[in-house]
Structures are given as structure tokens and as C-alpha cells.
Scaffold this motif. Sequence first.
Motif, PDB file in Angstrom:
ATOM      1  N   LEU A   1       3.590  25.300 -18.469  1.00 38.12           N
ATOM      2  CA  LEU A   1       3.369  24.824 -19.834  1.00 38.12           C
ATOM      3  C   LEU A   1       4.686  24.429 -20.496  1.00 38.12           C
ATOM      4  O   LEU A   1       4.764  23.392 -21.159  1.00 38.12           O
ATOM      5  CB  LEU A   1       2.663  25.903 -20.664  1.00 38.12           C
ATOM      6  N   LEU A   2       5.715  25.227 -20.303  1.00 36.01           N
ATOM      7  CA  LEU A   2       7.021  24.890 -20.875  1.00 36.01           C
ATOM      8  C   LEU A   2       7.593  23.623 -20.253  1.00 36.01           C
ATOM      9  O   LEU A   2       8.176  22.790 -20.953  1.00 36.01           O
ATOM     10  CB  LEU A   2       7.988  26.061 -20.718  1.00 36.01           C
ATOM     11  N   GLY A   3       7.431  23.456 -18.945  1.00 33.20           N
ATOM     12  CA  GLY A   3       7.880  22.220 -18.289  1.00 33.20           C
ATOM     13  C   GLY A   3       7.165  21.006 -18.846  1.00 33.20           C
ATOM     14  O   GLY A   3       7.775  19.960 -19.098  1.00 33.20           O
ATOM     15  N   ALA A   4       5.857  21.134 -19.064  1.00 34.23           N
ATOM     16  CA  ALA A   4       5.089  20.035 -19.654  1.00 34.23           C
ATOM     17  C   ALA A   4       5.537  19.760 -21.084  1.00 34.23           C
ATOM     18  O   ALA A   4       5.593  18.606 -21.518  1.00 34.23           O
ATOM     19  CB  ALA A   4       3.594  20.359 -19.605  1.00 34.23           C
ATOM     20  N   ALA A   5       5.875  20.815 -21.822  1.00 32.64           N
ATOM     21  CA  ALA A   5       6.366  20.640 -23.195  1.00 32.64           C
ATOM     22  C   ALA A   5       7.703  19.912 -23.199  1.00 32.64           C
ATOM     23  O   ALA A   5       7.933  19.013 -24.026  1.00 32.64           O
ATOM     24  CB  ALA A   5       6.503  21.996 -23.883  1.00 32.64           C
ATOM     25  N   LEU A   6       8.586  20.262 -22.268  1.00 31.40           N
ATOM     26  CA  LEU A   6       9.887  19.581 -22.180  1.00 31.40           C
ATOM     27  C   LEU A   6       9.699  18.110 -21.818  1.00 31.40           C
ATOM     28  O   LEU A   6      10.355  17.228 -22.390  1.00 31.40           O
ATOM     29  CB  LEU A   6      10.783  20.280 -21.161  1.00 31.40           C
ATOM     30  N   ALA A   7       8.789  17.829 -20.887  1.00 33.45           N
ATOM     31  CA  ALA A   7       8.522  16.436 -20.513  1.00 33.45           C
ATOM     32  C   ALA A   7       7.934  15.670 -21.696  1.00 33.45           C
ATOM     33  O   ALA A   7       8.330  14.534 -21.968  1.00 33.45           O
ATOM     34  CB  ALA A   7       7.569  16.389 -19.316  1.00 33.45           C
ATOM     35  N   HIS A   8       7.005  16.283 -22.403  1.00 33.03           N
ATOM     36  CA  HIS A   8       6.390  15.630 -23.565  1.00 33.03           C
ATOM     37  C   HIS A   8       7.435  15.295 -24.624  1.00 33.03           C
ATOM     38  O   HIS A   8       7.452  14.183 -25.166  1.00 33.03           O
ATOM     39  CB  HIS A   8       5.312  16.528 -24.170  1.00 33.03           C
ATOM     40  N   THR A   9       8.314  16.248 -24.920  1.00 33.42           N
ATOM     41  CA  THR A   9       9.307  15.998 -25.963  1.00 33.42           C
ATOM     42  C   THR A   9      10.317  14.935 -25.524  1.00 33.42           C
ATOM     43  O   THR A   9      10.739  14.117 -26.341  1.00 33.42           O
ATOM     44  CB  THR A   9      10.033  17.294 -26.386  1.00 33.42           C
ATOM     45  N   ALA A  10      10.670  14.929 -24.250  1.00 35.82           N
ATOM     46  CA  ALA A  10      11.590  13.896 -23.750  1.00 35.82           C
ATOM     47  C   ALA A  10      10.966  12.517 -23.892  1.00 35.82           C
ATOM     48  O   ALA A  10      11.630  11.557 -24.304  1.00 35.82           O
ATOM     49  CB  ALA A  10      11.961  14.176 -22.297  1.00 35.82           C
ATOM     50  N   GLU A  11       9.674  12.407 -23.567  1.00 38.28           N
ATOM     51  CA  GLU A  11       8.970  11.128 -23.685  1.00 38.28           C
ATOM     52  C   GLU A  11       8.808  10.703 -25.136  1.00 38.28           C
ATOM     53  O   GLU A  11       8.692   9.521 -25.434  1.00 38.28           O
ATOM     54  CB  GLU A  11       7.588  11.233 -23.039  1.00 38.28           C
ATOM     55  N   SER A  12       8.808  11.673 -26.041  1.00 30.60           N
ATOM     56  CA  SER A  12       8.616  11.396 -27.464  1.00 30.60           C
ATOM     57  C   SER A  12       9.910  11.033 -28.173  1.00 30.60           C
ATOM     58  O   SER A  12       9.894  10.781 -29.373  1.00 30.60           O
ATOM     59  CB  SER A  12       7.989  12.620 -28.152  1.00 30.60           C
TER      60      SER A  12
END
Length: 166
Positions: free
Chosen positions: A111-122
Motif C-alpha cells: 500500500l505504501l509503495g502504491a501511495a508513493l507511485a501515486h504521489t509521484a505520478e501526481s
Amino acid sequence: MTDQREVAIVRWPDQSSSAEDGLAGLLTAYHLRTEAEKGEAVADVHGLPEHYQAEILAPRTVFVDDAVLLALSGDTVVGCLVVTAPTGGRSEIKRLWTDPAFRGRGIASGLLGAALAHTAESGVSGLRLSVWKWRTGAIALYERLGFVITESWDERDQLICMERAV
């Protein structure tokens, strides 16, 4: 590490009531456990502060501008995490919780990895979070992922604030 065939990380998948009910169950467990750990145990959702009740009863409304990430085992929601909408170039992680029956499988890390990817894409430049000081396992996980303790933005006693660049 989590067997990805067993658990999938998705962003608020659909309008299904099972996903919403699963999220409500995890948020309930999260808030009840947190209140008990703070020495302010309550019997059920109705004993929680109103803003926590709202998260549980109307998550699509409360988190309308945020990214809600869910860990699914089949159709069962077994983990959750909220990434707040960016403010001033930063987002905040909230409500990271894994069903105790599914712990130790890398779900929180996923979940944290997905959150980091989401924020990078944002286009977010920083990510922050707060964690109670007695949640040492969570703090260790955050530190492994590059979060560092920083000056507090929250005045609640025993709350540790952490952040990292994205």
C-alpha cells in the motif's frame, strides 16, 4: 513479501457496496484500536468523535478528493490507506491499516509503495504522515521507506510526524 496473486492493491475500485463495507470495517477497526491505545476506549462507532464516524459511514464523501487505496484478497478488502489531495506540493498518508488476519504478508508495504507511485505520478514533491509513538513497527516500516522524523505540525502528545521527498 506479498504474493501478488493473492492480494491486489487497487485505487477505490468501483461503486460496489462490498468494497465500501470492507473499507468501513477496516476504518472502524483502525479508529477503535487507536482510541483504545490512547486510553480512550469506546465500545463502538457511535462512541468515536464525529469526524471519525463520518469517515466510516460516508467514506466516499469524506475522501472525495483523496486517493483511497485498498488491498484486496479476492473480493475481500484486507488493507487500506488514504493519500490526501495535494496541498502546497505535499500529500499526507492517513489510515494505513491491515486486517490483523492478513498481517505479515507485505500488504502495508504494498500500500505504501502504491501511495508513493501515486504521489509521484501526481507531481507531488513531498509526502508526510503522522504516527503514534507506540506504533514502533509502523515507524520502522516508514523509516525503511525513506521517511524521516520531522518537526511536528500536530500538537497532540505522543504523535510523531514524518516526511520524505517523492
